[in-house]
Design an enzyme around this catalytic site. Structure first.
Site, PDB file in Angstrom:
ATOM      1  N   ARG A  49       6.013  -3.003   0.720  1.00 21.71           N
ATOM      2  CA  ARG A  49       5.060  -2.206   1.492  1.00 21.71           C
ATOM      3  C   ARG A  49       4.505  -2.992   2.682  1.00 21.71           C
ATOM      4  O   ARG A  49       4.242  -2.428   3.750  1.00 21.71           O
ATOM      5  CB  ARG A  49       3.915  -1.770   0.603  1.00 21.71           C
ATOM      6  N   ASP A 159     -10.919  10.090   1.511  1.00 22.91           N
ATOM      7  CA  ASP A 159      -9.948   9.176   0.928  1.00 22.91           C
ATOM      8  C   ASP A 159     -10.197   7.794   1.510  1.00 22.91           C
ATOM      9  O   ASP A 159     -10.823   7.660   2.574  1.00 22.91           O
ATOM     10  CB  ASP A 159      -8.516   9.635   1.238  1.00 22.91           C
TER      11      ASP A 159
END
Length: 290
Positions: A49, A159
């Protein structure tokens, strides 16, 4: 916001791997500030990632990037990107559909019975909204109810990931992703892309987008800058990634933002968490505040 259960990573050269020390430092920060545990089994996933971010900044390796983070005072500006890189946001339209049936058939009628005045207004909050699919699903259900009776509503989506919040605000989704949306609702609330590059995409109609707003929020914060008269809160399939004490602390803070008689929706696998608080279960994984 949750991490994936697994995944396959292309093996990386040994010189471009996270050292045990660097992975430990990243895992400690994510655990402390985001609440998600990164066990050693996630090391390859985290490496994969972060490599895109490493290349984007022009660093030569993960080691150089970690030196920038921890020894070069880069963490202050880079922290939000680290969070975006190592957290995954999985959600769908009309996920766990019985919840939206409960919202329409049980929850909203109960709320309206408590609201007085000619035009009641309901506040709904998706507390880990990911790419916005849950927010727009809620908005579709509420818009259908509002078409049948006098009612105003607003939906807030929050979020921790700035990347998914930008996606949510754009409200553009692949055609395949909206397949769970009933056909009548697709016709009313989705616009088909017209240009050749957009043929396989849809966008939420402006009328529905005006009913929602998005903002960044870390559920690990001790206080949330959110109204305390929210009618409905959704927090589904996120708590399973937290330790038990963190789960209960987060739910307790959320409940503080519900008005009396308000409702909390958890994931079906998380229903026991709500059972431990002063909440009345009214449907599977749906709880009402006294």
């Amino acid at each position: 916001m949750p991490l994936p259960s697994g995944g396959h990573s292309v093996p990386m050269p040994e010189h471009d791997r996270l050292s045990e020390r660097d992975f430990g430092r990243i895992a400690e920060l994510i655990g402390e500030h985001v609440g998600i545990k990164l066990p050693p089994t996630k090391r390859l996933m985290v490496e994969g990632r972060l490599r895109k971010r490493v290349r984007g900044l022009g660093h030569q390796s993960l080691a150089d990037y970690c030196h920038f983070l921890f020894d070069g005072q880069g963490l202050a500006s880079e922290w939000v990107h680290v969070i975006d890189a190592v957290t995954t946001n999985k959600t769908d339209f009309f996920r766990e559909p019985t919840h939206f049936e409960a919202l329409e058939e049980q929850v909203v009628p109960a709320l309206l019975a408590r609201h007085h005045g000619p035009e009641p207004r309901l506040k709904l909050w998706s507390a880990a909204c990911s790419n916005g699919a849950e927010v727009y699903t809620i908005a579709m259900v509420m818009a259908e109810i509002a078409a049948r009776r006098t009612l105003r509503f607003s939906v807030l989506g929050t979020d921790i990931s700035t990347e998914v919040l930008e996606h949510a605000a754009r409200a553009i989704y692949p055609q395949a992703m909206v397949e769970p949306v009933p056909s009548a609702l697709r016709q009313r609330y989705l616009m088909q892309g017209s240009s050749p590059s957009r043929r396989n995409e849809v966008r939420i109609v402006p009328e529905l987008r005006r009913m929602v707003r998005f903002g960044r929020l870390n559920l690990m914060e001790p206080r949330y800058a959110i109204d305390r008269d929210v009618d409905v809160i959704f927090l589904r399939n996120v708590l399973i990634y937290f330790e038990r004490a963190t789960q209960e602390a987060v739910v307790s803070r959320l409940v503080d933002h519900l008005r009396p008689g308000g409702f909390l929706f958890l994931g079906h696998s998380e229903s026991m968490i709500g059972s431990n608080l002063n909440l009345r279960q009214v449907a599977p994984a749906v709880f009402q505040k006294s």
